[in-house]
Write an enzyme that holds these catalytic residues in place. Structure first.
Site, PDB file in Angstrom:
ATOM      1  N   HIS A  85     -10.180  10.127   7.512  1.00  0.00           N
ATOM      2  CA  HIS A  85     -10.007   8.689   7.680  1.00  0.00           C
ATOM      3  C   HIS A  85      -9.436   8.307   9.045  1.00  0.00           C
ATOM      4  O   HIS A  85      -9.858   7.321   9.629  1.00  0.00           O
ATOM      5  CB  HIS A  85      -9.077   8.196   6.566  1.00  0.00           C
ATOM      6  N   ARG A 143       0.213   8.579   1.827  1.00  0.00           N
ATOM      7  CA  ARG A 143      -1.151   9.074   1.638  1.00  0.00           C
ATOM      8  C   ARG A 143      -1.273  10.599   1.593  1.00  0.00           C
ATOM      9  O   ARG A 143      -2.030  11.155   0.809  1.00  0.00           O
ATOM     10  CB  ARG A 143      -1.951   8.555   2.822  1.00  0.00           C
ATOM     11  N   GLU A 167       0.880  -1.175   0.000  1.00  0.00           N
ATOM     12  CA  GLU A 167       0.000   0.000   0.000  1.00  0.00           C
ATOM     13  C   GLU A 167       0.912   1.217   0.000  1.00  0.00           C
ATOM     14  O   GLU A 167       2.137   1.083   0.054  1.00  0.00           O
ATOM     15  CB  GLU A 167      -0.906  -0.009   1.243  1.00  0.00           C
ATOM     16  N   ARG A 197       0.189   8.672   9.238  1.00  0.00           N
ATOM     17  CA  ARG A 197       0.302   7.231   9.497  1.00  0.00           C
ATOM     18  C   ARG A 197       0.552   6.453   8.203  1.00  0.00           C
ATOM     19  O   ARG A 197      -0.076   6.699   7.178  1.00  0.00           O
ATOM     20  CB  ARG A 197      -0.992   6.732  10.140  1.00  0.00           C
ATOM     21  N   HIS A 201      -8.159   9.960   3.592  1.00  0.00           N
ATOM     22  CA  HIS A 201      -7.894   8.832   2.681  1.00  0.00           C
ATOM     23  C   HIS A 201      -8.187   9.305   1.263  1.00  0.00           C
ATOM     24  O   HIS A 201      -9.206   9.934   1.010  1.00  0.00           O
ATOM     25  CB  HIS A 201      -8.790   7.645   3.042  1.00  0.00           C
TER      26      HIS A 201
HETATM   27  C1  SIN Z   1      -7.227   1.008   3.135  1.00  0.00           C
HETATM   28  O1  SIN Z   1      -7.577  -0.163   2.989  1.00  0.00           O
HETATM   29  O2  SIN Z   1      -6.949   1.735   2.202  1.00  0.00           O
HETATM   30  C2  SIN Z   1      -7.135   1.563   4.527  1.00  0.00           C
HETATM   31  C3  SIN Z   1      -5.921   1.068   5.184  1.00  0.00           C
HETATM   32  C4  SIN Z   1      -5.481   1.976   6.291  1.00  0.00           C
HETATM   33  O3  SIN Z   1      -6.009   3.057   6.479  1.00  0.00           O
HETATM   34  O4  SIN Z   1      -4.518   1.599   6.970  1.00  0.00           O
END
Ligand code: SIN
Length: 552
Positions: free
Chosen positions: A349, A288, A125, A384, A242
């Site tokens: 988020h 992010r 991610e 985060r 997010h």
């Molecule tokens: C997501 O699945 O994009 C959220 C994961 C997160 O906020 O750690």
């Protein structure tokens, strides 16, 4: 002026016997700690049902360096990079070093992570240099973990689990925690639960914004009650948005996991161009805050209030295995993830900061602990790293368990007596002011309108981009409402939630105005650059005092 208690403790009609530990919240942080402490007499108090916890909604996964060539040091570095100079290095080290053993514990209680070719399947991610995100049910990781935790907890003899229970405030005596006061939401009775060990693990604050991925319970109750009790609140200006949230046909928000970009999905502006190319070496998988910043610029430039998420080049068979819930949700909205571009935009988020804790989860109030999104261990810094939150709840829940276990070993009958007599004193003392502002609970306030104007103000002035005049406007708004005495001494869930939301908004506005720089998730038009010389430090709020702590 915020009063010490939302409801005067002398209005409690029942005081329960002493518990060894009270846990507020039923997400991963609260329940994993309850399970570990389960040989003691434990109470879990949760505002709604467990399926309403933020943990349940976590799609993407849980991060742990479980497979070579990945190792904890790489996870550590990625977390520090995402945190933009404000992460507490030791807090991060504790988090990432203990992560693999926490995965084993989850497997022990029956969690079924997805498997590919005989091994746990790992994805990536934003901000991760290696594939280290474990997932379950494709894109239902939180749901799988939470289901296992809830069913495990319900079997435990000494754990008294109460749903629909709203904890209002933490009771303290001579700087130590001695229990909580709360309302049973079915009977609307106000009650006191004495204990010298209380863990606040009640999740986030998303409901103070118009657009949030959080469930309706996320009204910042934990931070607000801790602040009223005299706990330190740290880094609360850092609110994470997010990037990829989808608006459904019936105007609800649905998170589209970052794991989709982890599996190769692109972000495109509304004319179809990939806008992250050349903006960051990891392109769509930049941390992010960086993706959100580029999205805002792109949306401003194009005049569109969305960008597209494009997964059409990823094999359909793979998407079907990895993202069954997302595919289902989009289908309900007339879209096909394998063929259509999906309109997304950012939404609140996660709260990076919160109740300040040490490495053992202790706050500055003896016997009061905090864990999960409500807490600020310092691990997340200014932003985060994706999928570190479930893991933080587990690792720090375990540290808290060890600390409370040690305290319980030393506990004597004297301790129980001290707590119970402290509770009596609070009730006696607060009875002196008991006539003030009391009503039977009928709301005379138009609470829906008040909540919506707070959300509107927070979204416009204290959202992704902030500046001095906007923050000042928000401050005046919050100050005006927070002093309204009709908000206090009301046994009404909506009113007490609104009072908590105002308290949290007040703290965010205050810290955001103090921090005259842009760093991570805190972005100011009027101070667009990161300023390490003046601002590589944490802002700590306690009662009406502000203090600073130099970052590592
Ligand atoms: C997501 O699945 O994009 C959220 C994961 C997160 O906020 O750690």
């Amino acid at each position: 002026m915020i009063p010490r208690y939302l409801i005067n403790p002398s209005y409690a009609i029942k005081t329960y016997p002493y518990s060894d530990c009270i846990i507020i919240g039923s997400g991963i942080a609260g329940l994993s700690t309850a399970i570990r402490l389960s040989k003691h007499n434990i109470k879990v108090l949760t505002k709604s049902s467990p399926s309403d916890s933020t943990t349940w909604y976590a799609q993407g996964g849980i991060a742990a360096a479980i497979k070579r060539p990945d190792e904890w040091k790489k996870h550590y570095e990625d977390t520090l990079i995402a945190g933009q100079g404000l992460s507490d290095k030791k807090a991060v080290e504790i988090l990432v070093k203990n992560a693999p053993s926490m995965i084993e514990k989850l497997i022990e209680i029956g969690t079924k992570f997805d498997i590919a070719e005989g091994e746990i399947s790992l994805t990536t991610e934003g901000g991760h240099s290696h594939a280290r995100v474990l997932h379950a049910g494709g894109d239902a990781t939180g749901e799988e973990i939470e289901k296992k935790l809830v069913s495990f907890t319900r079997e435990l003899e000494h754990v008294n689990f109460r749903a629909d229970y709203f904890v209002l405030d933490i009771l303290t005596s001579s700087g130590s925690c001695i229990g909580v006061i709360g309302i049973d939401l079915s009977s609307r009775t106000i009650e006191i639960h004495p204990s010298s060990n209380v863990l606040i693990a009640s999740g986030g604050i998303g409901q103070i914004y118009e657009l949030s991925t959080n469930p309706p319970i996320s009204t910042g109750d934990g931070v607000a009650m801790a602040y009223r009790a005299g706990a330190e609140i740290m880094d609360i200006e850092f609110v994470q948005f997010h990037p990829t949230v989808f608006r459904t046909n019936d105007d609800k928000l649905f998170l589209i996991s970052e794991a989709l970009r982890g599996e190769g999905a692109y972000l495109r502006d509304c004319t179809g161009n990939r806008f992250m190319t050349g903006k960051h070496p990891r392109e769509e998988l930049a941390p992010r805050d960086i993706v959100v910043k580029e999205m805002i610029k792109t949306m401003d430039k194009s005049g569109c209030d969305f960008v597209y998420l494009d997964a059409t080049h990823i094999p359909e068979s793979h998407l079907k295995i990895r993202f069954p819930n997302i595919i289902f949700k989009l289908k309900e909205n007339g879209l096909d993830l394998t063929k259509d571009l999906i309109k997304v935009s950012p939404a609140e988020h996660y709260l990076n900061g919160g109740i300040r804790t040490g490495y053992d989860g202790r706050t500055n109030i003896e016997g009061l602990y905090s864990c999960g999104e409500t807490a600020a261990t310092g691990a997340h810094g200014a932003n985060r790293l994706a999928s570190n939150s479930l893991m933080e709840g587990l690792v720090y829940g375990w540290k808290i368990y060890q600390d409370i276990e040690d305290r319980l070993k030393l506990k004597t009958g004297k301790e129980e007596k001290r707590v119970l007599s402290g509770v009596k004193d609070i009730i006696k003392e607060s009875a002196k002011t008991s006539g003030m502002g009391r009503t039977s609970g009928e709301a005379k306030l138009d609470i829906l309108t008040l909540v919506s104007s707070l959300r509107n103000m927070m979204s416009r002035k204290v959202g992704i981009l902030r500046n001095k005049s906007g923050l000042e406007e928000a401050r005046e708004f919050v100050q005006f409402h927070i002093g309204n005495e009709n908000l206090y001494n009301k046994a009404d869930k909506d009113i007490v939630e609104f009072a908590n939301m105002l308290t949290v908004a007040n703290l965010i506005v205050k810290s955001a105005a103090i921090r005259e720089e842009s760093r991570g998730t805190h972005m100011r038009f009027d101070f667009p650059d990161k300023d390490d010389k003046n601002w590589k430090k944490h802002i700590i709020l306690k009662k009406d005092k502000v203090s600073f702590k130099k970052a590592d």
